[in-house]
Design a protein around this motif. Structure first.
Motif, PDB file in Angstrom:
ATOM      1  N   TYR A   1     -35.283 -34.782  17.201  1.00 22.77           N
ATOM      2  CA  TYR A   1     -34.399 -33.525  17.387  1.00 22.77           C
ATOM      3  C   TYR A   1     -35.314 -32.214  17.304  1.00 22.77           C
ATOM      4  O   TYR A   1     -35.510 -31.356  18.354  1.00 22.77           O
ATOM      5  CB  TYR A   1     -33.297 -33.270  16.527  1.00 22.77           C
ATOM      6  N   ASP A   2     -36.059 -32.234  16.326  1.00 26.47           N
ATOM      7  CA  ASP A   2     -37.024 -31.101  15.941  1.00 26.47           C
ATOM      8  C   ASP A   2     -37.845 -30.949  17.036  1.00 26.47           C
ATOM      9  O   ASP A   2     -38.717 -30.029  17.555  1.00 26.47           O
ATOM     10  CB  ASP A   2     -37.598 -30.967  14.642  1.00 26.47           C
ATOM     11  N   LYS A   3     -38.673 -32.334  17.616  1.00 31.00           N
ATOM     12  CA  LYS A   3     -39.517 -32.231  18.430  1.00 31.00           C
ATOM     13  C   LYS A   3     -39.164 -31.728  19.747  1.00 31.00           C
ATOM     14  O   LYS A   3     -39.795 -30.932  20.515  1.00 31.00           O
ATOM     15  CB  LYS A   3     -40.048 -33.806  18.665  1.00 31.00           C
ATOM     16  N   ALA A   4     -37.888 -32.110  20.207  1.00 32.85           N
ATOM     17  CA  ALA A   4     -37.239 -31.634  21.375  1.00 32.85           C
ATOM     18  C   ALA A   4     -36.908 -30.140  21.371  1.00 32.85           C
ATOM     19  O   ALA A   4     -37.317 -29.222  22.340  1.00 32.85           O
ATOM     20  CB  ALA A   4     -35.717 -32.297  21.578  1.00 32.85           C
ATOM     21  N   ILE A   5     -36.724 -29.512  20.353  1.00 37.16           N
ATOM     22  CA  ILE A   5     -36.460 -28.299  20.054  1.00 37.16           C
ATOM     23  C   ILE A   5     -37.753 -27.243  20.358  1.00 37.16           C
ATOM     24  O   ILE A   5     -38.238 -26.618  20.956  1.00 37.16           O
ATOM     25  CB  ILE A   5     -36.113 -27.933  18.814  1.00 37.16           C
ATOM     26  N   GLY A   6     -38.951 -28.127  19.843  1.00 39.71           N
ATOM     27  CA  GLY A   6     -40.169 -27.533  19.922  1.00 39.71           C
ATOM     28  C   GLY A   6     -40.843 -27.676  21.111  1.00 39.71           C
ATOM     29  O   GLY A   6     -41.730 -26.816  21.537  1.00 39.71           O
ATOM     30  N   ASN A   7     -40.163 -28.423  22.172  1.00 39.24           N
ATOM     31  CA  ASN A   7     -40.701 -28.491  23.298  1.00 39.24           C
ATOM     32  C   ASN A   7     -39.861 -27.665  24.208  1.00 39.24           C
ATOM     33  O   ASN A   7     -39.973 -27.750  25.552  1.00 39.24           O
ATOM     34  CB  ASN A   7     -40.682 -30.036  23.875  1.00 39.24           C
ATOM     35  N   GLY A   8     -39.303 -26.704  23.721  1.00 37.87           N
ATOM     36  CA  GLY A   8     -38.443 -25.679  24.378  1.00 37.87           C
ATOM     37  C   GLY A   8     -37.309 -26.256  25.051  1.00 37.87           C
ATOM     38  O   GLY A   8     -36.791 -25.620  26.128  1.00 37.87           O
ATOM     39  N   VAL A   9     -36.637 -27.131  24.725  1.00 32.92           N
ATOM     40  CA  VAL A   9     -35.380 -27.968  25.485  1.00 32.92           C
ATOM     41  C   VAL A   9     -34.122 -27.138  24.729  1.00 32.92           C
ATOM     42  O   VAL A   9     -34.107 -27.122  23.573  1.00 32.92           O
ATOM     43  CB  VAL A   9     -35.358 -29.310  25.058  1.00 32.92           C
ATOM     44  N   PRO A  10     -33.354 -26.543  25.421  1.00 37.91           N
ATOM     45  CA  PRO A  10     -32.258 -25.863  24.896  1.00 37.91           C
ATOM     46  C   PRO A  10     -31.433 -26.720  24.272  1.00 37.91           C
ATOM     47  O   PRO A  10     -31.154 -27.799  24.688  1.00 37.91           O
ATOM     48  CB  PRO A  10     -31.644 -25.428  26.362  1.00 37.91           C
ATOM     49  N   GLY A  11     -30.679 -26.300  23.057  1.00 44.11           N
ATOM     50  CA  GLY A  11     -29.882 -27.191  22.281  1.00 44.11           C
ATOM     51  C   GLY A  11     -28.791 -27.651  23.284  1.00 44.11           C
ATOM     52  O   GLY A  11     -28.531 -28.962  22.744  1.00 44.11           O
TER      53      GLY A  11
END
Lengths: 79, 352, 475
Positions: free
Chosen positions: C136-146
């Protein structure tokens, strides 16, 4: 160590062992080695001869020829 | 102009030329095709192994080629067929092995584009009669099929053993069937078959009765060009017919006609039937190609392989009429003699 | 000393060489060497006719030379083609879009969560599908909106749930414990999480995946939906299932789609709520050949079109009005990335085993190529070789008996130093690989203009020991 009398490889690389009834297929360098062995040339001399002719590392060639001769023994082609 | 029409010559490649103790149908198919007086043929044998007897039958087969095993896939098969086609200008291929059909069906269009005809069922038809799906097929189309369990792990075997009575039949996904009489035997058979053919393993209710095989040819539109039932007179220890006789039984013919109509079967097939003592015809297996005894159909007046050749080349055929009842085949072995050079030639060059 | 190669009309290479005395000598080039080889002919032996297709050398990936790649980045080496990823994605999107109006892909992080790979998918328009707090944190780090992150899986901590709920992410509830935790947290913190449930069911395939989610047949799934719909904190937005992995039956997806539609329809009838999306998960196969399969995967694996037909026919035909058709979400991983990944490697040694079999030892094994446990990977030589082939067992470099890349493979006669390409390794290897005995190699991305970029550096000892701590008495 010699090739059994009535075994010969033809040009296409086929061998028939009339003692056991087995047939074999070998490549052109295999045909060469078998015909040299038939002339009672030692493995060491065979390696020398092949080394002159082929573009190959000598240690590798020695190993491959030795491995090949072991297989010939295993297949009862060498006495 | 009234000149006598010259007979056409067809170049036909045939697989399954392993006429051994459990024979492939190829040699019988070729014999039947050669019998037909309506066309001339050049026969190309396609073999997987270098001791398939057909390779050495030079009066039946004009030229033979080795082809890659089915497990090598369609790319390899096509590459080889393309090579053969360049030399032989093939017009028709008749595959005769269950395991290779998938590949040939997949290549059907590619072959067609290159001017090579086939006359095969489609993939859907092929899969509908798959052993694993046969029971569903029977239920959907109203055929008697023995109850079975498709078993994916050892612990499921117990349920089947509890449910059915002994004896029962343990079958492999592709080949092999063992009749077992105890839990112990069932377990042994399960492991043996699992190790050879993988999972799932099929446990089938045993049906007692008379074994009847039916060879049939469908036109792909639901019509049956020929249906010939044969009763096995004697079987080998592998369960193959050693001798058999053509029968006349309207109910068997009706069954096969219904099968062809419901599946709109295209090409040859064999229905393996067990006629139970109370007269119910159980379909035990459907083979998606001609059986090894197919020459009997030609001998009885329905030359099914020759008819398939004509259908494949687009001729319209009427269904055959009567066939001769009481024609018998008796399979026999014959030692063909050849030289070691021939064996070397096919092994080494892949051509003979 | 200068050497001039000359080709005579027989194609034999000759060289002109100046010797020590500066005399020009014509020397005959030695012949190309091929190891002597003998095999017993027996009728049961797999014949070699038609196996050439398998053994065509592969010398380039896109237009980058494999020899060059290995020289620059070392061996073994993972290589990923960006072009292939983008093509796979666009192709899959087209296949579904032409059949159904509302399609969304969500990139399955666990399949390959190299950031560079994830970002290619996100650039193409993919959401993120994650199954742990770390992903989940990786996705956020890749700029994916929540609100474009789907949070699946049985392992979500309270903190994970709070974070996901606050970010408006799509929480796919796996079990009752999670449902009740989420209700409790929402009440305590006045959150309004957007949720879906994961449903498991019998789609006629084996093994049945009934360990994740709520069961359809026994009514558990409907009960869970009812529980959610009657809670004022939770917003039911979708229904999710994932029926298995490497699925070879489009028929199974038909059943899955029908069951999800039935749940959506019941929710609409009884509660007046039309869910926003149906998520059919992933599971589409790649063209790899599963171990034990008789025919190669490239022939037997159904096309994506067949899966798309199966799924969209059911949803379109179910009876929803045009404007209430749910969004169809797909979480494909393997089918989109597998054939974009390659593993390049080098022969360490060859030997003959006591039973006469030939063995080849590669510099990669089970540690880097985890999927060799499941697949008969296609492996090509990376340089031109003679037509002579031989059957061999292919080992990895580990001192472990289980380290086998292929039990049996027919390849040209490989020798030490020869290079090979393993195909279709993009899925699961770069996430499940093990740092065991050797260090993990470089991963290189070839971009759409054929430039190469290291996207994960080869590990070194310092990296590996970075987290280790020595107790005082052992220093």
């Amino acid at each position: 160590m010699r090739v059994r009398k009535n075994i010969a490889a033809n040009e296409e690389g086929f061998l028939f062992n009339p003692t056991t009834g087995d047939s074999f297929s070998t490549n052109s360098i295999g045909v060469e080695i078998i015909s040299l062995l038939k002339k009672d040339i030692s493995l060491r001399d065979i390696v020398d001869e092949l080394y002159e002719k082929y573009d190959v590392d000598r240690a590798l060639l020695e190993r491959d020829v030795e491995d090949f001769s072991l297989q010939l023994k295993e297949f009862s082609i060498l006495e | 102009m009234n000149s006598i029409k010259k007979k056409p010559t067809f170049v036909i490649a045939v697989t399954g030329i392993n006429a051994i103790d459990s024979p492939g149908p190829g040699v019988a198919v070729i014999r039947a095709i050669r019998d037909c007086k309506d066309f001339e043929t050049r026969i190309i044998g396609l073999s997987y192994e270098s001791l398939e007897p057909g390779l050495y039958m030079h009066d039946l087969i004009d030229k033979s080629y080795q082809i890659p095993y089915p497990s090598a896939g369609t790319d390899s098969l096509w590459e080889r067929l393309e090579y053969i086609h360049k030399k032989e200008h093939l017009q028709l291929i008749i595959p005769n092995f269950d395991a290779e059909l998938f590949n040939f069906i997949k290549l059907e269009n590619q072959l067609k584009l290159n001017g090579i005809a086939t006359y095969l069922p489609d993939l859907k038809q092929l899969e509908s009669r798959d052993k694993v799906k046969l029971l569903d097929f029977g239920k959907n189309h109203g055929f008697y099929v023995p109850e079975d369990y498709i078993i994916h792990e050892f612990k499921e075997l117990k349920k089947a053993v509890d449910d059915f009575e002994f004896p029962m039949v343990i079958k492999g996904k592709f080949y092999d069937a063992v009749i077992v009489n105890s839990t112990d035997q069932a377990e042994k058979a399960f492991f043996k078959i699992q190790s050879k053919w993988g999972l799932p393993v099929i446990v089938q209710k045993f049906i007692k009765g008379t074994e009847i095989n039916i060879a049939a040819l469908g036109d792909g539109k639901g019509g049956a060009i020929s249906i010939v039932p044969m009763r096995k007179l004697y079987i080998t220890d592998k369960g193959k017919a050693w001798a058999g006789v053509t029968l006349h039984d309207e109910s068997l013919i009706a069954l096969a006609r219904k099968f062809i109509a419901e599946t709109r079967w295209r090409g040859g097939c064999e229905l393996e039937i067990m006629l139970s003592p109370d007269g119910k015809p159980y379909i035990m297996e459907v083979n998606p190609r001609f059986p090894a005894w197919i020459y009997l159909t030609a001998a009885a007046g329905h030359n099914q392989p020759a008819a398939l050749v004509k259908l494949a080349f687009g001729q319209k055929l009427e269904p055959f009429g009567e066939y001769e009842v009481g024609k018998i085949f008796i399979r026999y072995a014959w030692d063909l003699i050849t030289d070691i050079n021939e064996f070397h030639k096919i092994s080494g060059s892949g051509e003979l | 000393m200068c050497i001039l190669p000359l080709l005579n009309n027989q194609g034999i290479l000759k060289k002109l060489k100046l010797n020590e005395k500066n005399e020009l000598n014509l020397i005959m080039e030695k012949q190309r060497y091929e190891r002597p080889f003998i095999v017993k002919l027996n009728a049961g032996l797999m014949n070699k006719f038609g196996t050439r297709a398998e053994n065509q050398p592969v010398t380039h990936i896109e237009s980058v030379s494999i020899k060059g790649l290995l020289k620059e980045f070392g061996s073994p080496l993972f290589v990923i083609s960006e072009q292939k990823i983008r093509r796979n994605y666009q192709n899959a999107l087209r296949i579904f879009k032409t059949r159904y109006p509302k399609i969304q892909f969500a990139w399955s992080y666990k399949t390959n969560y190299m950031n560079a790979v994830c970002r290619i998918f996100h650039q193409e328009g993919s959401w993120a599908e994650v199954v742990s707090g770390f992903e989940y944190d990786k996705a956020i780090g890749n700029g994916v909106p929540g609100n474009k992150i789907i949070f699946n899986g049985p392992d979500k901590s309270d903190n994970d749930l709070i974070k996901a709920a606050s970010n408006q992410s799509l929480i796919h509830i796996d079990h009752y414990d999670e449902l009740y935790s989420l209700i409790r947290l929402s009440e305590e913190r006045n959150l309004k999480p957007r949720v879906a449930i994961r449903v498991n069911m019998d789609t006629g395939i084996y093994p049945k995946w009934d360990r994740f989610g709520f069961n359809f047949e026994n009514g558990q799934a409907w009960n869970a939906l009812t529980r959610i719909l009657s809670n004022s904190h939770l917003e039911l937005v979708g229904i999710h299932c994932h029926i298995g992995t490497f699925m070879l039956s489009p028929e199974a997806y038909k059943i899955a789609a029908r069951n999800l539609c039935e749940l959506a329809w019941s929710a609409k009838e009884r509660f007046g709520i039309m869910i926003q999306y149906i998520d059919l998960g992933g599971g589409f196969p790649s063209i790899n050949t599963l171990k034990g399969a008789y025919l190669p995967g490239s022939d037997t694996v159904p096309s994506l079109d067949q899966f798309a037909d199966a799924i969209t026919d059911v949803i379109l035909g179910y009876g929803f009005k045009q404007d209430e058709l749910p969004l169809l979400i797909l979480e494909s991983g393997r089918a989109l990335i597998d054939d974009a990944g390659y593993l390049l490697g080098t022969v360490l040694a060859t030997k003959r085993l006591s039973d006469g079999r030939r063995a080849t030892i590669m510099d990669f094994g089970l540690n880097s190529l985890f999927t060799s446990l499941w697949y008969e990977h296609k492996i090509s030589p990376a340089q031109k070789m003679s037509d002579q082939t031989e059957e061999m067992i292919m080992f990895g470099p580990l001192c472990m008996n289980i380290d086998i890349v292929r039990e049996s493979i027919t390849m040209p006669m490989l020798q030490k130093g020869d290079q090979v390409v393993v195909h279709s390794v993009g899925a699961y290897n770069m996430t499940q690989w093990m740092q065991f005995i050797t260090l993990r190699p470089n991963i290189v991305l070839i971009d759409t203009e054929n430039n190469t970029h290291i996207i994960r550096k080869a590990e070194n000892l310092a990296y590996l020991e970075q987290l280790e701590q020595l107790p005082e008495h052992l220093k």
